[in-house]
Design an enzyme around this catalytic site. Structure first.
Site, PDB file in Angstrom:
ATOM      1  N   HIS A 192      -3.117 -41.217 -14.658  1.00 57.92           N
ATOM      2  CA  HIS A 192      -2.978 -41.819 -13.337  1.00 57.92           C
ATOM      3  C   HIS A 192      -1.779 -41.200 -12.623  1.00 57.92           C
ATOM      4  CE1 HIS A 192      -0.382 -44.572 -15.828  1.00 57.92           C
ATOM      5  NE2 HIS A 192       0.435 -44.323 -14.843  1.00 57.92           N
TER       6      HIS A 192
HETATM    7  P1  TYD Z   1      -1.951 -48.942 -18.891  1.00 54.87           P
HETATM    8  O1  TYD Z   1      -1.638 -48.830 -17.431  1.00 54.87           O
HETATM    9  O2  TYD Z   1      -3.375 -48.841 -19.328  1.00 54.87           O
HETATM   10  O3  TYD Z   1      -1.118 -47.850 -19.685  1.00 54.87           O
HETATM   11  P2  TYD Z   1      -1.164 -46.249 -19.482  1.00 54.87           P
HETATM   12  O4  TYD Z   1       0.225 -45.869 -19.063  1.00 54.87           O
HETATM   13  O5  TYD Z   1      -1.536 -45.667 -20.792  1.00 54.87           O
HETATM   14  O6  TYD Z   1      -2.163 -45.959 -18.394  1.00 54.87           O
HETATM   15  O7  TYD Z   1      -1.337 -50.318 -19.428  1.00 54.87           O
HETATM   16  C1  TYD Z   1      -1.804 -50.972 -20.581  1.00 54.87           C
HETATM   17  C2  TYD Z   1      -1.794 -52.487 -20.348  1.00 54.87           C
HETATM   18  O8  TYD Z   1      -0.467 -52.964 -20.167  1.00 54.87           O
HETATM   19  C3  TYD Z   1      -2.595 -52.916 -19.150  1.00 54.87           C
HETATM   20  O9  TYD Z   1      -3.295 -54.079 -19.506  1.00 54.87           O
HETATM   21  C4  TYD Z   1      -1.553 -53.263 -18.109  1.00 54.87           C
HETATM   22  C5  TYD Z   1      -0.360 -53.695 -18.946  1.00 54.87           C
HETATM   23  N1  TYD Z   1       0.934 -53.370 -18.328  1.00 54.87           N
HETATM   24  C6  TYD Z   1       1.729 -54.398 -17.853  1.00 54.87           C
HETATM   25  O10 TYD Z   1       1.373 -55.591 -17.913  1.00 54.87           O
HETATM   26  N2  TYD Z   1       2.938 -54.094 -17.308  1.00 54.87           N
HETATM   27  C7  TYD Z   1       3.376 -52.810 -17.217  1.00 54.87           C
HETATM   28  O11 TYD Z   1       4.502 -52.572 -16.725  1.00 54.87           O
HETATM   29  C8  TYD Z   1       2.534 -51.739 -17.690  1.00 54.87           C
HETATM   30  C9  TYD Z   1       2.967 -50.303 -17.610  1.00 54.87           C
HETATM   31  C10 TYD Z   1       1.329 -52.076 -18.243  1.00 54.87           C
END
Ligand code: TYD
Length: 134
Positions: free
Chosen positions: A49
């Site tokens: 992303h």
């Molecule tokens: P995600 O955005 O999928 O991680 P990546 O960086 O690998 O794309 O995040 C994983 C999960 O954690 C998703 O359910 C959202 C949650 N999350 C939070 O609640 N707070 C945060 O600050 C972040 C980064 C993720």
């Protein structure tokens, strides 16, 4: 593409090392959120992303991992393997994290609270947003 990797000051003595990070001093933004990833499985790639406004600094405080940065025109791979190094990622930068060592702890300092509406999770949409910014 310019890669901005900070090398933080280490306060080392016979007891070991210590790194201290202060917002607006060592970190070029207000730190509103800290999160970290660990127990990342072998072969796992995360991220995929970009962000519309969020700025981040990634620090692999234990173990190692790689980060692929893509600004829509150029891609670069950065290795994070030192607890005193921080990779700055500005907004509008596609990122993928991978090659996590089994003991890797990847800590992220973020300039904003978690906001799903700040994410661009579709690569074509990311490329369009880059074009619009120009
Ligand atoms: P995600 O955005 O999928 O991680 P990546 O960086 O690998 O794309 O995040 C994983 C999960 O954690 C998703 O359910 C959202 C949650 N999350 C939070 O609640 N707070 C945060 O600050 C972040 C980064 C993720």
């Amino acid at each position: 593409m310019q890669i901005l990797k900070y090398v933080f000051q280490q306060h080392g003595d016979e007891r070991g090392q210590l790194v201290a990070l202060e917002e607006f001093k060592d970190i070029p933004f207000e730190i509103k959120r800290v999160y970290y990833m660990y127990d990342t499985g072998e072969g796992i790639h995360r991220g995929f992303h970009a962000h519309k406004t969020l700025k981040q600094i990634l620090i692999c405080i234990h173990g190692s991992c790689k980060v692929l940065l893509d600004n829509g025109e150029e891609k670069k791979i950065v290795s994070l393997e030192k607890p005193y190094e921080g990779l700055y990622i500005a907004h509008n930068m596609w990122r993928e994290m991978y090659d996590f060592s089994p003991d890797a702890v990847l800590m992220v300092l973020a300039s904003e609270y978690y906001d799903e509406s700040d994410y661009i999770r579709d690569y074509e949409e990311f490329l369009n947003s880059i074009k619009e910014e120009k």
